[in-house]
Write a protein that holds these residues in place. Structure first.
Motif, PDB file in Angstrom:
ATOM      1  N   PHE A 189     -12.813   5.782  -2.706  1.00 15.25           N
ATOM      2  CA  PHE A 189     -12.303   7.224  -3.068  1.00 15.25           C
ATOM      3  C   PHE A 189     -11.127   7.334  -1.946  1.00 15.25           C
ATOM      4  CE2 PHE A 189     -12.288  11.740  -1.779  1.00 15.25           C
ATOM      5  CZ  PHE A 189     -11.892  12.192  -2.908  1.00 15.25           C
ATOM      6  N   ARG A 190     -10.179   7.441  -2.523  1.00 17.42           N
ATOM      7  CA  ARG A 190      -8.900   7.358  -1.748  1.00 17.42           C
ATOM      8  C   ARG A 190      -8.791   6.295  -1.047  1.00 17.42           C
ATOM      9  NH1 ARG A 190      -9.615  13.641   1.131  1.00 17.42           N
ATOM     10  NH2 ARG A 190      -8.751  14.629  -0.955  1.00 17.42           N
ATOM     11  N   CYS A 191      -8.820   6.135   0.258  1.00 17.84           N
ATOM     12  CA  CYS A 191      -8.584   4.873   0.880  1.00 17.84           C
ATOM     13  C   CYS A 191     -10.039   4.455   1.633  1.00 17.84           C
ATOM     14  CB  CYS A 191      -7.591   4.979   2.075  1.00 17.84           C
ATOM     15  SG  CYS A 191      -5.842   5.392   1.139  1.00 17.84           S
ATOM     16  N   SER A 192     -11.129   5.014   1.239  1.00 15.72           N
ATOM     17  CA  SER A 192     -12.443   4.519   2.036  1.00 15.72           C
ATOM     18  C   SER A 192     -13.312   4.062   0.914  1.00 15.72           C
ATOM     19  CB  SER A 192     -12.928   5.806   2.548  1.00 15.72           C
ATOM     20  OG  SER A 192     -11.938   6.266   3.808  1.00 15.72           O
ATOM     21  N   CYS A 193     -14.154   3.278   1.378  1.00 16.75           N
ATOM     22  CA  CYS A 193     -15.510   2.785   0.678  1.00 16.75           C
ATOM     23  C   CYS A 193     -16.647   3.514   1.357  1.00 16.75           C
ATOM     24  CB  CYS A 193     -15.442   1.298   0.883  1.00 16.75           C
ATOM     25  SG  CYS A 193     -13.955   0.291   0.450  1.00 16.75           S
ATOM     26  N   TYR A 194     -17.511   3.788  -0.059  1.00 18.15           N
ATOM     27  CA  TYR A 194     -18.541   4.408   0.388  1.00 18.15           C
ATOM     28  C   TYR A 194     -19.798   3.840  -0.378  1.00 18.15           C
ATOM     29  CZ  TYR A 194     -15.486   8.273   1.179  1.00 18.15           C
ATOM     30  OH  TYR A 194     -14.342   8.980   1.559  1.00 18.15           O
ATOM     31  N   GLU A 250      -0.025   8.592   5.551  1.00 19.55           N
ATOM     32  CA  GLU A 250      -0.766   8.347   4.462  1.00 19.55           C
ATOM     33  C   GLU A 250      -0.269   7.190   3.731  1.00 19.55           C
ATOM     34  OE1 GLU A 250      -4.195   8.727   1.967  1.00 19.55           O
ATOM     35  OE2 GLU A 250      -3.793   9.518   4.043  1.00 19.55           O
ATOM     36  N   VAL A 251       1.033   7.346   3.350  1.00 18.43           N
ATOM     37  CA  VAL A 251       1.740   6.473   2.596  1.00 18.43           C
ATOM     38  C   VAL A 251       1.672   4.896   3.349  1.00 18.43           C
ATOM     39  CG1 VAL A 251       4.050   5.730   2.158  1.00 18.43           C
ATOM     40  CG2 VAL A 251       3.264   7.875   1.429  1.00 18.43           C
ATOM     41  N   THR A 252       1.961   4.973   4.705  1.00 15.31           N
ATOM     42  CA  THR A 252       1.759   3.901   5.246  1.00 15.31           C
ATOM     43  C   THR A 252       0.498   3.035   5.338  1.00 15.31           C
ATOM     44  OG1 THR A 252       3.616   4.485   7.045  1.00 15.31           O
ATOM     45  CG2 THR A 252       2.057   2.954   7.656  1.00 15.31           C
ATOM     46  N   ARG A 253      -0.427   4.235   5.379  1.00 13.04           N
ATOM     47  CA  ARG A 253      -1.901   3.585   5.148  1.00 13.04           C
ATOM     48  C   ARG A 253      -2.134   2.962   3.950  1.00 13.04           C
ATOM     49  NH1 ARG A 253      -7.374   5.670   4.650  1.00 13.04           N
ATOM     50  NH2 ARG A 253      -6.793   7.328   3.951  1.00 13.04           N
ATOM     51  N   LEU A 254      -1.757   3.821   2.780  1.00 12.88           N
ATOM     52  CA  LEU A 254      -1.758   3.332   1.702  1.00 12.88           C
ATOM     53  C   LEU A 254      -1.221   1.880   1.326  1.00 12.88           C
ATOM     54  CD1 LEU A 254      -1.526   6.563  -0.425  1.00 12.88           C
ATOM     55  CD2 LEU A 254      -3.649   5.323  -0.173  1.00 12.88           C
ATOM     56  N   GLN A 255      -0.144   1.950   1.955  1.00  8.96           N
ATOM     57  CA  GLN A 255       0.747   0.494   1.810  1.00  8.96           C
ATOM     58  C   GLN A 255       0.117  -0.697   2.457  1.00  8.96           C
ATOM     59  OE1 GLN A 255       4.546   1.430   3.165  1.00  8.96           O
ATOM     60  NE2 GLN A 255       5.462   2.170   1.333  1.00  8.96           N
ATOM     61  N   SER A 256      -0.773  -0.509   3.645  1.00 13.73           N
ATOM     62  CA  SER A 256      -1.497  -1.371   4.091  1.00 13.73           C
ATOM     63  C   SER A 256      -2.741  -1.465   3.679  1.00 13.73           C
ATOM     64  CB  SER A 256      -1.733  -0.830   5.680  1.00 13.73           C
ATOM     65  OG  SER A 256      -2.604   0.266   5.618  1.00 13.73           O
ATOM     66  N   LEU A 257      -3.098  -0.947   2.722  1.00 13.69           N
ATOM     67  CA  LEU A 257      -4.489  -0.934   1.873  1.00 13.69           C
ATOM     68  C   LEU A 257      -4.249  -1.394   0.473  1.00 13.69           C
ATOM     69  CD1 LEU A 257      -6.557   2.012   3.435  1.00 13.69           C
ATOM     70  CD2 LEU A 257      -6.733  -0.164   4.071  1.00 13.69           C
ATOM     71  N   SER A 258      -3.021  -1.468   0.008  1.00 12.50           N
ATOM     72  CA  SER A 258      -2.784  -1.750  -1.293  1.00 12.50           C
ATOM     73  C   SER A 258      -3.261  -2.968  -1.939  1.00 12.50           C
ATOM     74  CB  SER A 258      -1.122  -1.686  -1.291  1.00 12.50           C
ATOM     75  OG  SER A 258      -0.623  -2.804  -0.662  1.00 12.50           O
ATOM     76  N   ASN A 259      -3.556  -3.868  -1.031  1.00 11.82           N
ATOM     77  CA  ASN A 259      -4.202  -5.250  -1.463  1.00 11.82           C
ATOM     78  C   ASN A 259      -5.764  -5.383  -1.012  1.00 11.82           C
ATOM     79  OD1 ASN A 259      -1.677  -6.086  -2.501  1.00 11.82           O
ATOM     80  ND2 ASN A 259      -0.981  -6.831  -0.873  1.00 11.82           N
ATOM     81  N   LYS A 260      -6.235  -4.335  -0.503  1.00 10.81           N
ATOM     82  CA  LYS A 260      -7.629  -4.217   0.044  1.00 10.81           C
ATOM     83  C   LYS A 260      -8.603  -3.364  -1.168  1.00 10.81           C
ATOM     84  CE  LYS A 260      -6.236  -4.494   4.748  1.00 10.81           C
ATOM     85  NZ  LYS A 260      -6.248  -3.708   6.355  1.00 10.81           N
TER      86      LYS A 260
END
Length: 266
Positions: free
Chosen positions: A148-153, A129-139
């Motif tokens: 919400f969390r790491c997804s768009c709705y 999750e940390v890795t995924r969040l880091q990859s999404l930090s600038n997205k």
């Protein structure tokens, strides 16, 4: 002449008396000798009886000593047996305690192992999750989408069938929403006040699958509405969020309602 006769008669009497006296003495002597022999025999018998009695007494004393010795040895054996029995019982108790302690240690080890595995799994999940969040930090999510969390709705502004809804979500770079847990369920149902399609569809009777290919887990079945799914009227193969109760309902796939899309941020 008479005198001579008289003297002669006296002499005969004396001879007879003398012979009688001699015979009596002989019998007396014989009697005395017999009594003496009998006395000697009795004395010998008494001596033998005394010796035998002494021997019997000595033997009885020996037997009594032997009996006492055997009794002492028996008592000693009984005491040793009692001591060994107590020691055996004590060893059995120690064995039972050790067995219980060993089983308890095994149970604790098993519980610790399970806890370790669970923590490792959570650590791996958190690391991912940390890795995924880091990859999404600038997205970020596109306009009109909510994060919400790491997804768009995205809640559609038009209505259509389940197939039309999925096609629209794919055209937008995502797919119909897949709900994974309680928090995501709360977020999704808060997006709309009306009924909306989600990415869950019947595969076979009693079997439901998400659009990402995963089966509906037992932990999420609590989100079905009361009495649902009921396949009312037949062919209710697609799932919607019921606007009035915020729960799930199976409906015909050609029903005309809104839908909710989900995708990763850009």
């Amino acid at each position: 002449m008479e005198e001579i006769y008289a003297n002669g008669s006296f002499s005969n009497i004396s001879v007879v008396n003398g012979r009688g006296s001699s015979s009596s003495k002989k019998w007396l002597i014989v009697a005395l000798i017999s009594l003496g022999i009998l006395s000697v025999g009795l004395l010998i018998g008494l001596i033998r009886l005394g010796v035998h009695a002494h021997a019997v007494s000595s033997s009885a004393a020996g037997l009594s000593d032997t009996k006492d010795n055997l009794t002492d040895r028996l008592q000693s054996s009984n005491d040793q047996f009692s001591a060994m029995t107590k020691e055996r019982d004590q060893l059995n108790r120690i064995k039972v305690n050790l067995t219980d302690s060993l089983q308890s240690s095994k149970d604790q080890l098993s519980a610790l192992t399970k806890e370790k595995n669970s923590l490792n799994a959570k650590l791996t999940e958190l690391s991912n999750e940390v890795t995924r969040l880091q990859s999404l930090s600038n997205k970020i999510c596109p306009a009109g989408w909510r994060m919400f969390r790491c997804s768009c709705y995205f809640l559609s502004t038009t209505s259509g069938s389940w197939n039309k809804a999925r096609e629209d979500c794919r055209n937008r770079g995502g797919d119909l929403v897949v709900i994974n847990d309680d928090d995501e369920q709360k977020f999704v149902v808060a997006l709309t006040e009306r009924s909306a399609w989600i990415g869950l569809r019947k595969e076979t009777e009693g079997s439901w699958k998400w659009v990402d290919g995963t089966a509906l887990s037992s932990g999420l079945k609590k989100f079905w509405g009361e009495g649902q799914p009921d396949n009312s009227g037949g062919k209710e193969d697609c799932v919607q969020i019921w606007g009035n109760s915020k729960t799930w309902n199976d409906d015909k796939c050609d029903a005309n309602i809104q839908w909710i899309c989900e995708k990763a941020p850009m």
